[in-house]
Each structure stands twice: as structure tokens, then as C-alpha cells.
Write an enzyme that holds these catalytic residues in place. Sequence first.
Site, PDB file in Angstrom:
ATOM      1  N   ARG A  43      10.742  -7.110  -7.307  1.00 62.59           N
ATOM      2  CA  ARG A  43      10.089  -5.640  -6.675  1.00 62.59           C
ATOM      3  C   ARG A  43      10.419  -4.300  -7.798  1.00 62.59           C
ATOM      4  O   ARG A  43       9.604  -3.762  -7.984  1.00 62.59           O
ATOM      5  CB  ARG A  43      10.785  -5.529  -5.524  1.00 62.59           C
ATOM      6  CG  ARG A  43       9.803  -6.065  -4.388  1.00 62.59           C
ATOM      7  CD  ARG A  43      10.003  -5.651  -2.854  1.00 62.59           C
ATOM      8  NE  ARG A  43      11.037  -6.184  -2.193  1.00 62.59           N
ATOM      9  CZ  ARG A  43      11.640  -5.855  -1.066  1.00 62.59           C
ATOM     10  NH1 ARG A  43      11.233  -4.747  -0.520  1.00 62.59           N
ATOM     11  NH2 ARG A  43      12.312  -6.883  -0.334  1.00 62.59           N
ATOM     12  N   HIS A  89      -0.060 -10.172  -3.366  1.00 64.30           N
ATOM     13  CA  HIS A  89       1.024  -9.378  -3.051  1.00 64.30           C
ATOM     14  C   HIS A  89       1.154  -9.084  -1.386  1.00 64.30           C
ATOM     15  O   HIS A  89       0.673  -8.087  -0.908  1.00 64.30           O
ATOM     16  CB  HIS A  89       1.174  -7.832  -3.684  1.00 64.30           C
ATOM     17  CG  HIS A  89       2.262  -7.090  -3.765  1.00 64.30           C
ATOM     18  ND1 HIS A  89       3.325  -7.590  -4.595  1.00 64.30           N
ATOM     19  CD2 HIS A  89       2.776  -6.001  -3.223  1.00 64.30           C
ATOM     20  CE1 HIS A  89       4.278  -6.660  -4.335  1.00 64.30           C
ATOM     21  NE2 HIS A  89       4.170  -5.648  -3.504  1.00 64.30           N
ATOM     22  N   TYR A 133     -11.223   6.627   1.629  1.00 62.00           N
ATOM     23  CA  TYR A 133     -11.996   7.803   0.662  1.00 62.00           C
ATOM     24  C   TYR A 133     -12.181   7.812  -0.580  1.00 62.00           C
ATOM     25  O   TYR A 133     -12.862   8.197  -1.107  1.00 62.00           O
ATOM     26  CB  TYR A 133     -11.455   9.036   1.316  1.00 62.00           C
ATOM     27  CG  TYR A 133     -11.673   9.328   2.860  1.00 62.00           C
ATOM     28  CD1 TYR A 133     -12.809   9.251   3.455  1.00 62.00           C
ATOM     29  CD2 TYR A 133     -10.347   9.460   3.581  1.00 62.00           C
ATOM     30  CE1 TYR A 133     -12.996   9.504   4.885  1.00 62.00           C
ATOM     31  CE2 TYR A 133     -10.442   9.598   5.083  1.00 62.00           C
ATOM     32  CZ  TYR A 133     -11.793   9.547   5.731  1.00 62.00           C
ATOM     33  OH  TYR A 133     -11.894   9.789   6.999  1.00 62.00           O
TER      34      TYR A 133
END
Length: 858
Positions: A43, A89, A133
Site C-alpha cells: 500500500r 483493488h 461529474y
Amino acid sequence: MSSDAPEKFDPGAGIAAEVETARIEQEMEQSYIDYAMSVIAGRALPDVRDGLKPVHRRILYAMHESGVTARSSHRKSSSIVGETMGDYHPHGDSAIYDTLARMAQDFSMRYPLVDGQGNFGSVDGDPPAAMRYTEARMAPIAEELLADIEMDTVDFQSNYDDRLEEPEVLPSAFPNLLVNGSSGIAVGMSTNIPPHNLGEVIDATTHLIEHPDCTVEDLMEHVKGPDFPTGANIVGRNAIHKAYKTGRGRIRVRAEFEVQEDRIVITELPYQENKARLVERIADDVNEGKIEGIRDLRDESDRDGIRVVVELKRGANAEVVKNQLLEHHLESTFGVINLALVDGQPKVLDLKETLEEYLDHRREVVRRRSAYELEEKEDRAHILEGRLTALENVDDVVDVIRNSESRDDAKAALRGEHVVEVDGEALPTFDFSEAQADHIVAMQLGSLTAMEAGEIEDEYEEVQARIRRLETILNDPDELDAVVESELEEIKDEYDDDRRTSIVEDTGTVTHEDLIAEEDVVVVVTEDDYIKRMPLDNFRAQHRGGKGIIGTELKEGDRVSSVYVASTHDYLLYFTNHGQVYQLKTYQVPEMSRTARGKSAVNLLDLDDGEEITAVVNTAEMEADEEKYLTMATRNGYVKRTSVEQFQNIRSTGIIATKLDEDDALADVEVTDGSRDLILASRDGMAIRFEEADVRSMGRSARGVRGINLEGDDEVAALAAVEPDRHEWVLTVTEHGYGKRTDVDQYRRQSRNGKGLIDIKTNDRNGRVCELETVGPGDHLFVMSGDGQILRTPVEDISTVGRNTMGVIVMDLESGDAVASVDVHPGETAADEVAADADSDAESEGESASASGDGDGD
């Protein structure tokens, strides 16, 4: 016989046999280590080879697999996040979208890997719009990270549910770890790698290819330092060198700004600085009085860049405001920790090691790609050889195929496994491979034309040439390096741009002194050791004989002991009556109004009971190439010289300046150079002039030698040094406010320890001598009374008369008041404005100073 008693528990039977006993501390330790390694490798830390963390790598690979490349249209960010999360993921969508958004921010990434469309946040800390968006696709440079990934250039691993495969690392056609940098916090460790200029990093990489034994210093000839996307300036090169040499360092980053006449304009900010928060912090400091001199603050930034305007007040010192902004707001520190995963293990790398690891990876990528392509080319050459053979025997091949029972029989016949007969006669057999036979059977009749045959021959030659080239690359390490270098140069030609971050010389960190305006001030000290400073401009020059203006308020029973003029940036040596010396910066003296009492000096100087400041020396007078001395005089007439080198390291508790007899006290101190004449003045109006060389240089603990032979209860009032190349007068001021100027030549040189000559008459009108100074044209006199009045007057307003005279009134004192201290401020011109004071022109009786002879007084 049956029994109802329960069966005895057997710990080795049933499910209990599968239980293992473990110590809880060992189990927690191992579990935590496993968790930590999962965070480190899975990570938080980037891989040294492609400079990416797993989440970045998976987003780019998901976009690659979905065809969302630089040549495609933009796709909704939510779609990219969903495919990344579903296939590679399995973490929260917000974490994936935050990473995607950051890769699209040109103020976060030196070379953005994502081409975003929509609101992806701002340098003001505004968050990106919701993922539904915004739209995104890969940036062209991101495709270079994935180039040739389908050619077996990197290893693949199963995804989280073993349904798909994902790359362990990307091929990475450029050193992305250094180019875009990385940051992350793991368990027990963190990484913080700054971004760099692509062209500089590639130049360093190619230099390393050509000179494997080069040093970090050699590579720094190419990599000048980090190159932040927001520009700004790196202060100094030492921190850069340390970071590249050791993998760790602290780099100071300073905003780019321009100091104009009445404003400071900020155009670039340190990396990762929040502009809106910066403006807010500056405004808060201005409102709280921590920063003075700012009238207005505006953010005029637009799409073309950052522009923050700091408007200054009228008369504000722009340099001081600039330094205040630098100390608190316009400089930040970037802590470099060049930590990355090497073979799955975290390691801190220097600049050379980082590039070496990348080059090893890139060589492996090119080797595997070449081997993959060689196999493909060899397969193609094999097919082409079969086609050429078939064309050479086209009639026989056609007969075999036409007379075969089936396609499979035709293939078998071409492989030589079956004989085709026509009218009892066997047709020719061939020795084609299975792949060649399959291809020949699938050939169209049109490919049998002469033109097609020529094209096959040309292609065969090209394939053979490529095979030879690939074999050379695989067999010759130098050729492989040449390919790596050539591809890096192509990347540089395509994506290189100008450096944005400048490197400026380190002139030192901003000190407290830089935050104080450099100006001349008047410092007042009282007998009870109250001290303060006031701007010199508070005191206008007046004609002699004036009353002056209030300079300080005194508590009951206190009186002024000394006044002196200095710059706020001067280092001052404070000498006391006990023979001690202390050091203090003028700006450390608190600035207060004329009507304030001041601050107790014991808070600034470690004074003993009964210890008073009797002389102040400005160290600026001690800074010169020639030898300098501190020449001291005591009340009992002793004088001595000590080299200024013995006053270099003055402790906060002070050091001994001179040894004193029990009934003696230090009276005055002057800076001399060994070539001057000294004048000692006594309280009863006597003065003696002798050569400085008559007093040998001695240590700080010495008492000194006799300078003047005093009579009765007389004592030394002052010490003055005569500058040989300056037109000077001897100025004497008495405690009742009278004084005179006398040409220095009227004080003939004598041997030390004489009684001297009469300097001024000390009678009931004049009182005893308070101060004697040598003055020149343009000097201003500052006279302060014991009750706190200060008069500033040009020395040329004081009449020039001979020795042994009465003098004229200098300061009009109230009844019971007396002159406490006098100081001379040099450098003023005779044309200074003199305040019109109606009372200042009044002269006392006898002010005409009737001379009564030279009165040598020997």
C-alpha cells in the site's frame, strides 16, 4: 456395569487436537509484523522500478485494459474507479478516486499521469468534484509507463480473487520514481521523494549508462535538484547534496516573490502549500500584531497563475516585512526520505542507487521484450521460408493439395507423412513443418503471383535483419544499453520541458534581527537599572539652551544615569562600575514610548546589586583590519588598554573587563587603535592629554597604570580619544547644563600621570564636569538630565572658546535637575533643521564666557 458419570476429557481427541497453544505476545508480534509488511509492500511504498504504489499501478493498468488511453475519449471517473475496484483493488472507492484525482493535478504531479476533465481540485485545497461529474483518460506520458507490457516484459500475478492477472510492476520507459516523486506513510517508516525535471533525470541516467563508476557528485552535474510543479526556489545546495548522497535531507523551499516600492507580490508557492490557508494565516498574524507594516492583502490569482499582493503601509520597511513573511509563511521545509521497495524490501537509496535499480529494471524489460520479439520473428521467418519453398515448387504443391482427399490429408502430404497418388503415380513429397503446412493450405491463389512472391522475399529479408539485430541486443550488453539509452533520449525529446524550480544561494535562515527594522535609536538607562529604546526621529534638533523634551518617566527616587545613540542592529558592550562587561543587541532593549519607564535591565543583563552601567561601546567601531583596543579609565585615574580579541566570547553573565581597587569604579571606555592621543577629564575641570602608546596593552584582569594625578576628592569624569586626521574640538558639558567647544590643539600633549591643564571652570554656576567628548563638524549632541529630559542640538551651536573658560548654556534645566549623561551622534550635516524654540535662544548671564587666561594648572 453402566455408570452415569461423564466421560473424562481427552485433550488429544476430536477438534481439540487441532488447537495449537501459543503465547499471546508472540502471536501479536507476528501478526503485527505481517500487517506491517502488508502495508509496506502492498500500500504505502512505491516500487523503485516504476515509482508507483499498487493503487496507482492498478488504476493505470485498468485504464489500459479498458482502452482509456490518451487517444481515446474521456470516460467518467466513476467508471474507471469501479473497474479498478472490481478487478484489481478491493478497497474503498474514495481512496481510488483520490489517487486518480491527484494524478490529474498539475500542482501535485510534475508530469500528470491522468488527463482530467472537470474539477479535480485546486491549490487552495478545494476538493475534486464527485467522481460522477469528472472524466479522465490516460495522459500521453502515462502510456510510456505501460509501453510493451503485452510483450512479456514484466511478471504478472493473480488479482485478489484469482480471476484475472495484473502486473507486478510496469515496464516504465522513464525513471518515474524520481520524475514524479512519491510520498507515503507505512508502519514505522515513511517515504517522501520530491519530483524532478524529466530531462535532467534522463541525462543523469544516460550518464550512468556510459560511466557506471561515476559518483553522486557526477550525477548532480545533471540533476541540479528537485523540480516542483509549483516552481518556487530551493535555498542552498548543501541540503540537496546531502539528500542525494545519503537518501535523506531537509530542503528549504522559498516562495517566489517580488519586493516593490509599496508592495510585495507573491507569484509562486512552495510545493504542497495551501494558498488559501497561507493568505488566511498572514491575515491572522497582521491582525494579532505579529507582522507589522501591512495595509492590505489580496489574492489576485487566476487561471494564468498565482498572484498574492501584500500592500505595505506608508513608511513601512519592505525588507523587514519580507523577512517576517519569510520566517513564518513563505518558506517551508521538504524532508527528503528516498525510501522505496527494492526486491520487495524497503530500502533508503541515494541518487546513484536509485538510478542503478531503475536501469537494472529497464535492461530486463528490454531483454525480455527482445527475446519475445525474437521468438515472434523467428516464427514469422519460419512461415516465410515455407511460403518461399512452396512458391519455388508451386506446381507440385498445387497438385498435392488438389489431389488430396481432405485438408488434413493435404497438410499431412506437405509434411511428408502421406503420399498422394495420381493415376497410380506418387506425387512429390515435402518436408514442411506443421505450421508451414497449415499456412500453405490456407494460402489464397492470389498470393501465387510474381508480385506477391517478391513481397514475401522482401519481408523475409527484413525479418532476417531484425532477427540478427535482436540476437545482437541479447548477446551484447553494450548494444542492450544502447537501446535503453536511445529510448530514454526519445522520451526526453518528446516530453522534456524547462525547469520550474530555481536554486538560490543560502544566505542563512531568517534571524530575529532580520525582523527588526534597522534604525537609529536613543537608549536610556536609569540608576535603578531601568532601560528602554526610542526611535531617534522622536527627538528633533533644537538650538542650544532649550529645555528639550521628556525622554522617560522615572519612578520616585530614580534618576537617569546614561543615554546613548545606536542602531537597532548594533552589538553593544555594556561596561559597569564593577569592571564587568556584558553584550547585548540594541533591538533586545524593549522599544517604548517617551513617557514609559522602561524595563528592568536585570531581565536583559545579569547585574549584581549596586552594579550600574557606566559606559557603552558599539562593537561596530571594533570591526576593522587594524588592531583595535578597548581603552578604559577608572574614577581614581587609572587607565589601561586591552585588545578587543579578548572580548570575543562574552558570556550571558558577563566577563571581567578590568581589575578595580576596592574604592575604585570604572568611569569610561573608548575604542582606540594604538595611534591616538587620550584625554582624561576630571570632575573638577582638569584635563590631561597623552599618547595612547604610553599605556601598554595588558590583559582583562589587569588594573592599569596611572593616567592622571588627581587632587583631593576629584575623580575622572570621562575619557576621550583624539582622531589624528579629523578636524575636532573638545566638547565639555557640566552638570548644571553649561558647556563649550575648544580646539583640540589647545590641549598640549603631556606625559601621563600629570595633573593636566584647566579645561573648564567648575564653579557654582557650572557645577562639576559631567562629560568630555571629541566632536567634529555635523555631529549632534544628546544631553539628558537626571529627571528625564532630552535635548538634541548640533555641536556647532555651542560656542568655540578657549580652555579655562565658563562656557555657554547648553540645556536649560529645571531647579534641582542636573545633566546625567551626554552622547554624540556622528554623521549629521550642519544643514539639519533646528526646531524653533522660543526659549532656546535665551542665554544665561555671563554666557559670553569671559576668558580668564589659559590657566595651565600644572
